[in-house]
Design a protein around this motif. Structure first.
Motif, PDB file in Angstrom:
ATOM      1  N   SER A 319       0.790  -1.234   0.158  1.00 13.15           N
ATOM      2  CA  SER A 319      -0.013   0.153   0.061  1.00 13.15           C
ATOM      3  C   SER A 319       0.837   1.267  -0.162  1.00 13.15           C
ATOM      4  O   SER A 319       0.583   2.273  -0.492  1.00 13.15           O
ATOM      5  N   GLY A 320       1.872   1.219   0.614  1.00 13.63           N
ATOM      6  CA  GLY A 320       2.839   2.241   0.640  1.00 13.63           C
ATOM      7  C   GLY A 320       3.579   2.594  -0.557  1.00 13.63           C
ATOM      8  O   GLY A 320       3.793   3.920  -1.095  1.00 13.63           O
ATOM      9  N   VAL A 321       3.827   1.459  -1.266  1.00 15.78           N
ATOM     10  CA  VAL A 321       4.351   1.751  -2.800  1.00 15.78           C
ATOM     11  C   VAL A 321       3.316   2.153  -3.629  1.00 15.78           C
ATOM     12  O   VAL A 321       3.559   3.027  -4.450  1.00 15.78           O
ATOM     13  N   GLU A 322       2.033   1.559  -3.647  1.00  8.44           N
ATOM     14  CA  GLU A 322       1.116   2.128  -4.454  1.00  8.44           C
ATOM     15  C   GLU A 322       1.029   3.688  -4.255  1.00  8.44           C
ATOM     16  O   GLU A 322       0.671   4.574  -5.345  1.00  8.44           O
ATOM     17  N   LEU A 323       0.832   4.080  -3.024  1.00  8.00           N
ATOM     18  CA  LEU A 323       0.868   5.898  -2.827  1.00  8.00           C
ATOM     19  C   LEU A 323       2.094   6.378  -3.271  1.00  8.00           C
ATOM     20  O   LEU A 323       1.862   7.526  -3.881  1.00  8.00           O
ATOM     21  N   ALA A 324       3.142   5.727  -3.154  1.00  4.00           N
ATOM     22  CA  ALA A 324       4.357   6.381  -3.556  1.00  4.00           C
ATOM     23  C   ALA A 324       4.237   6.822  -5.016  1.00  4.00           C
ATOM     24  O   ALA A 324       4.823   7.709  -5.595  1.00  4.00           O
ATOM     25  N   VAL A 325       3.910   5.810  -5.883  1.00  2.00           N
ATOM     26  CA  VAL A 325       3.656   5.628  -7.123  1.00  2.00           C
ATOM     27  C   VAL A 325       2.891   6.827  -7.746  1.00  2.00           C
ATOM     28  O   VAL A 325       3.066   7.899  -8.600  1.00  2.00           O
ATOM     29  N   GLU A 326       1.720   7.182  -7.004  1.00  2.00           N
ATOM     30  CA  GLU A 326       0.903   8.127  -7.281  1.00  2.00           C
ATOM     31  C   GLU A 326       1.614   9.817  -7.028  1.00  2.00           C
ATOM     32  O   GLU A 326       1.266  10.471  -7.729  1.00  2.00           O
ATOM     33  N   CYS A 327       2.443   9.583  -5.870  1.00  2.00           N
ATOM     34  CA  CYS A 327       3.170  10.739  -5.564  1.00  2.00           C
ATOM     35  C   CYS A 327       4.291  11.271  -6.740  1.00  2.00           C
ATOM     36  O   CYS A 327       4.385  12.431  -7.075  1.00  2.00           O
ATOM     37  N   ILE A 328       4.868  10.141  -7.268  1.00  2.00           N
ATOM     38  CA  ILE A 328       5.878  10.307  -8.184  1.00  2.00           C
ATOM     39  C   ILE A 328       4.894  10.914  -9.519  1.00  2.00           C
ATOM     40  O   ILE A 328       5.647  12.086  -9.894  1.00  2.00           O
ATOM     41  N   GLU A 329       3.846  10.463  -9.852  1.00  2.00           N
ATOM     42  CA  GLU A 329       3.304  11.378 -11.071  1.00  2.00           C
ATOM     43  C   GLU A 329       2.852  12.752 -10.737  1.00  2.00           C
ATOM     44  O   GLU A 329       2.984  13.274 -11.400  1.00  2.00           O
ATOM     45  N   GLN A 330       2.476  12.883  -9.370  1.00  2.00           N
ATOM     46  CA  GLN A 330       2.131  14.162  -9.058  1.00  2.00           C
ATOM     47  C   GLN A 330       3.324  15.100  -9.012  1.00  2.00           C
ATOM     48  O   GLN A 330       3.085  16.203  -9.323  1.00  2.00           O
ATOM     49  N   CYS A 331       4.303  14.612  -8.363  1.00  2.00           N
ATOM     50  CA  CYS A 331       5.424  15.329  -8.328  1.00  2.00           C
ATOM     51  C   CYS A 331       6.021  15.599  -9.696  1.00  2.00           C
ATOM     52  O   CYS A 331       6.548  17.074  -9.987  1.00  2.00           O
TER      53      CYS A 331
END
Length: 374
Positions: A319-331
């Protein structure tokens, strides 16, 4: 004849600048119209060339808001007007708004243009303009820190050093505190934590007349530095002080322009406790931060990266990695490159876990089956 006229209008300087700006920053006509405080129908007519704008003051305002030279809108050099305090304040406010919207690249372009124009205008030690210059340097340093990585911290550091010089010249403790605080934070960001702590302690100890917001922001970042140095008791002490001071300010009226508040203290606690392996405590503080911070895109991305860190470090890796992937796209979309460092930290943590698990697995296999022969 009418076709020729329409073609000429569509290629008017204003139409070209508006189209280029929207294309460069991927903005809708509604977004840009809102930025320029005009009706969207007006903006459409400008962009299509159906309406030509001849008001020099309005063209000058648009040039400033879009960070372009007045000549690009057909204004002669002689139409240049000096920057007033009101004008500078309006641009600073607009750039902070862009930061909250996570439109970081636009913010960087506009604040650098304002800084260039302001430096060109200041020829004497005018205390009012120097005060505005220090505020502009503060914002320029902050924006630059958002759009660059840790190994590029020198860009922001240069702005803060100049801010320190100006603050000392006009003897303003609040601005000096902010300058020293962010110089220290940039040294820490670049890996020189001991030097960073020296600057952060100087901000705390040598600016007695600094306002509450500046002092609170400074001790919060000093607490972060103490954590990085492994000085946990001092970390807790500084964070408690930062939390206490945050109750005494109005984030919307503070010298830190909303970048220090009770919400930022809670976020700092959350991120810090995740690094210390106290996942539940970290997530509780991040929930408090979400309730306290303004619901802007800037804080949304920042909190999301902090949650991703806490989840991965707490063992909820998927779940942490899934959230991190979203963060990468937004960053990447919004230019908040600084927050990408948190994602790299997550990747480093997972790599370390992988190596540890691999070694542990090898040890266990050898105990069960004997040494592996190659």
């Amino acid at each position: 004849m009418s076709t020729h006229t329409k073609k000429g209008r569509s290629n008017s300087p204003l139409a070209q600048v508006v189209r280029e700006y929207r294309d460069k920053y991927t903005l809708t006509q509604e977004q840009l119209a809102n930025d320029l405080s005009v009706d969207v129908r007006t903006l459409r007519r400008w962009e299509s060339g159906d309406t030509l704008l001849h008001d020099v003051r309005e063209l000058r305002r648009i040039a400033t808001w879009l960070g372009v030279e007045p000549e690009r809108l057909g204004l002669a050099g002689s139409t240049y007007t000096v920057l007033t305090v009101e004008h500078i304040d309006s641009v600073l406010k607009h750039v902070w708004e862009l930061i909250n919207l996570a439109r970081s690249y636009e913010a960087n372009s506009l604040i650098e243009k304002l800084l260039q124009d302001l430096n060109a205008q200041i020829t004497t030690e005018n205390p009012i303009l120097l005060h505005k210059l220090a505020q502009t340097l503060h914002l320029a340093g902050y924006v630059k820190s958002v759009v660059t990585r840790a190994n590029e911290a020198t860009y922001s550091l240069n702005h803060y050093r100049e801010m320190e010089r100006v603050a000392r010249l006009i003897r303003n403790d609040t601005l000096l505190n902010i300058a020293l605080t962010y110089e220290g934070d940039m040294y820490c960001r670049g890996g020189d934590v001991p030097r960073g702590i020296l600057y952060l302690e100087a901000a705390r100890d040598t600016t007695p007349r600094a306002d509450i917001a500046a002092r609170g922001n400074g001790v919060q970042l000093l607490g972060r530095a103490y954590l990085r140095a492994g000085r946990l008791d001092e970390f807790e002490h500084m964070m408690a002080e930062a939390e206490e001071l945050s109750h005494q300010i109005d984030p919307q009226q503070s010298s830190t322009c909303g970048q220090y508040s009770l919400g930022t203290v809670y976020e700092e606690y959350g991120r810090s406790y995740s690094q210390l392996g106290q996942t539940q405590k970290a997530l509780e503080y991040l929930d408090k931060a979400e309730q306290s911070l303004e619901p802007t895109k800037h804080w949304e991305i920042l909190l999301k990266t902090a949650r991703a860190m806490a989840l991965v470090r707490g063992g909820e890796i998927q779940s942490g990695v899934e959230l991190a992937v979203e963060c990468i796209e937004q960053c990447q979309e919004h230019g908040t490159i600084r927050l990408m460092e948190r994602i790299y930290g997550i990747q480093k943590h997972i790599d370390n876990l992988t190596r540890e698990i691999g070694r542990a697995g090898t040890t266990l296999r050898e105990a069960l089956d004997g040494p592996i022969e190659y």
